[in-house]
Write a protein that holds these residues in place. Structure first.
Motif, PDB file in Angstrom:
ATOM      1  N   LYS A  34       0.837  -1.206   0.000  1.00 38.54           N
ATOM      2  CA  LYS A  34       0.000   0.000   0.000  1.00 38.54           C
ATOM      3  C   LYS A  34       0.868   1.250   0.000  1.00 38.54           C
ATOM      4  O   LYS A  34       0.600   2.211  -0.727  1.00 38.54           O
ATOM      5  N   TYR A  35       1.917   1.238   0.812  1.00 38.26           N
ATOM      6  CA  TYR A  35       2.809   2.396   0.891  1.00 38.26           C
ATOM      7  C   TYR A  35       3.520   2.613  -0.438  1.00 38.26           C
ATOM      8  O   TYR A  35       3.573   3.737  -0.947  1.00 38.26           O
ATOM      9  N   GLU A  36       4.054   1.538  -1.008  1.00 33.33           N
ATOM     10  CA  GLU A  36       4.770   1.656  -2.279  1.00 33.33           C
ATOM     11  C   GLU A  36       3.833   2.091  -3.404  1.00 33.33           C
ATOM     12  O   GLU A  36       4.227   2.854  -4.289  1.00 33.33           O
ATOM     13  N   ALA A  37       2.583   1.638  -3.369  1.00 35.78           N
ATOM     14  CA  ALA A  37       1.606   2.057  -4.380  1.00 35.78           C
ATOM     15  C   ALA A  37       1.316   3.549  -4.250  1.00 35.78           C
ATOM     16  O   ALA A  37       1.196   4.256  -5.259  1.00 35.78           O
ATOM     17  N   ALA A  38       1.209   4.042  -3.031  1.00 40.10           N
ATOM     18  CA  ALA A  38       0.971   5.469  -2.811  1.00 40.10           C
ATOM     19  C   ALA A  38       2.161   6.293  -3.304  1.00 40.10           C
ATOM     20  O   ALA A  38       1.982   7.358  -3.909  1.00 40.10           O
ATOM     21  N   ASP A  43       0.975  10.125  -4.568  1.00 44.26           N
ATOM     22  CA  ASP A  43      -0.016  10.615  -3.610  1.00 44.26           C
ATOM     23  C   ASP A  43       0.683  10.928  -2.283  1.00 44.26           C
ATOM     24  O   ASP A  43       0.879  10.054  -1.446  1.00 44.26           O
ATOM     25  N   LYS A  44       1.073  12.190  -2.110  1.00 45.44           N
ATOM     26  CA  LYS A  44       1.867  12.588  -0.960  1.00 45.44           C
ATOM     27  C   LYS A  44       1.099  12.459   0.361  1.00 45.44           C
ATOM     28  O   LYS A  44       1.652  12.028   1.359  1.00 45.44           O
ATOM     29  N   ASN A  48       2.247  10.012   3.371  1.00 50.57           N
ATOM     30  CA  ASN A  48       2.572  10.538   4.704  1.00 50.57           C
ATOM     31  C   ASN A  48       1.771   9.824   5.788  1.00 50.57           C
ATOM     32  O   ASN A  48       2.283   9.534   6.867  1.00 50.57           O
ATOM     33  N   ALA A  49       0.509   9.551   5.497  1.00 51.85           N
ATOM     34  CA  ALA A  49      -0.343   8.869   6.471  1.00 51.85           C
ATOM     35  C   ALA A  49       0.126   7.434   6.707  1.00 51.85           C
ATOM     36  O   ALA A  49       0.091   6.934   7.838  1.00 51.85           O
ATOM     37  N   LEU A  50       0.558   6.765   5.657  1.00 56.03           N
ATOM     38  CA  LEU A  50       0.973   5.369   5.763  1.00 56.03           C
ATOM     39  C   LEU A  50       2.401   5.216   6.287  1.00 56.03           C
ATOM     40  O   LEU A  50       2.764   4.136   6.774  1.00 56.03           O
ATOM     41  N   TYR A  51       3.200   6.272   6.194  1.00 50.73           N
ATOM     42  CA  TYR A  51       4.617   6.175   6.549  1.00 50.73           C
ATOM     43  C   TYR A  51       4.816   5.689   7.991  1.00 50.73           C
ATOM     44  O   TYR A  51       5.574   4.746   8.235  1.00 50.73           O
ATOM     45  N   ALA A  52       4.142   6.329   8.939  1.00 50.67           N
ATOM     46  CA  ALA A  52       4.324   5.965  10.349  1.00 50.67           C
ATOM     47  C   ALA A  52       3.902   4.528  10.607  1.00 50.67           C
ATOM     48  O   ALA A  52       4.584   3.784  11.338  1.00 50.67           O
ATOM     49  N   MET A  82      12.229   7.292  -0.167  1.00 47.22           N
ATOM     50  CA  MET A  82      11.119   7.392  -1.119  1.00 47.22           C
ATOM     51  C   MET A  82      10.225   8.590  -0.787  1.00 47.22           C
ATOM     52  O   MET A  82       9.843   9.346  -1.677  1.00 47.22           O
ATOM     53  N   LEU A  83       9.917   8.729   0.498  1.00 49.08           N
ATOM     54  CA  LEU A  83       9.041   9.820   0.920  1.00 49.08           C
ATOM     55  C   LEU A  83       9.700  11.176   0.700  1.00 49.08           C
ATOM     56  O   LEU A  83       9.058  12.122   0.242  1.00 49.08           O
ATOM     57  N   ASN A  84      10.996  11.262   0.980  1.00 52.43           N
ATOM     58  CA  ASN A  84      11.717  12.513   0.792  1.00 52.43           C
ATOM     59  C   ASN A  84      11.799  12.891  -0.688  1.00 52.43           C
ATOM     60  O   ASN A  84      11.691  14.069  -1.028  1.00 52.43           O
ATOM     61  N   LYS A  85      12.003  11.913  -1.552  1.00 54.69           N
ATOM     62  CA  LYS A  85      12.061  12.187  -2.995  1.00 54.69           C
ATOM     63  C   LYS A  85      10.698  12.639  -3.519  1.00 54.69           C
ATOM     64  O   LYS A  85      10.612  13.475  -4.414  1.00 54.69           O
TER      65      LYS A  85
END
Length: 88
Positions: A34-38, A43-44, A48-52, A82-85
């Protein structure tokens, strides 16, 4: 089939623990997908919601011995990158 009472119990306990490990591993993989798909969708907000929660699952998997602690550290680093990029 075991004949001794303690051996019979070990068979039952092993079966239960194996099922618990499979359930956890499945939920863990689903969370990662799910995180990788986002991230791939760009979909930022969702990422962000799934990261934690995905980082928490990685830590739990390492604590339970589902994945190695170095693999957990590597995954956390990859997900942070990934999130930072995505934000840049």
């Amino acid at each position: 089939m075991p004949n001794i009472k303690s051996a019979k119990k070990r068979v039952v306990v092993t079966k239960v623990k194996t099922l618990q490990n499979k359930m956890f591993k499945s939920a863990f993989k689903t969370m990662m997908k799910k995180y990788e798909a986002a991230i791939n969708a760009g979909d930022k907000d969702t990422a962000n919601a799934l990261y934690a929660s995905v980082i928490k699952k990685v830590d739990q998997a390492a604590a339970k011995g589902i994945i190695h602690k170095n693999a957990a550290a590597r995954k956390k680093s990859q997900y942070t990158t990934m999130l930072n990029k995505l934000g840049a």
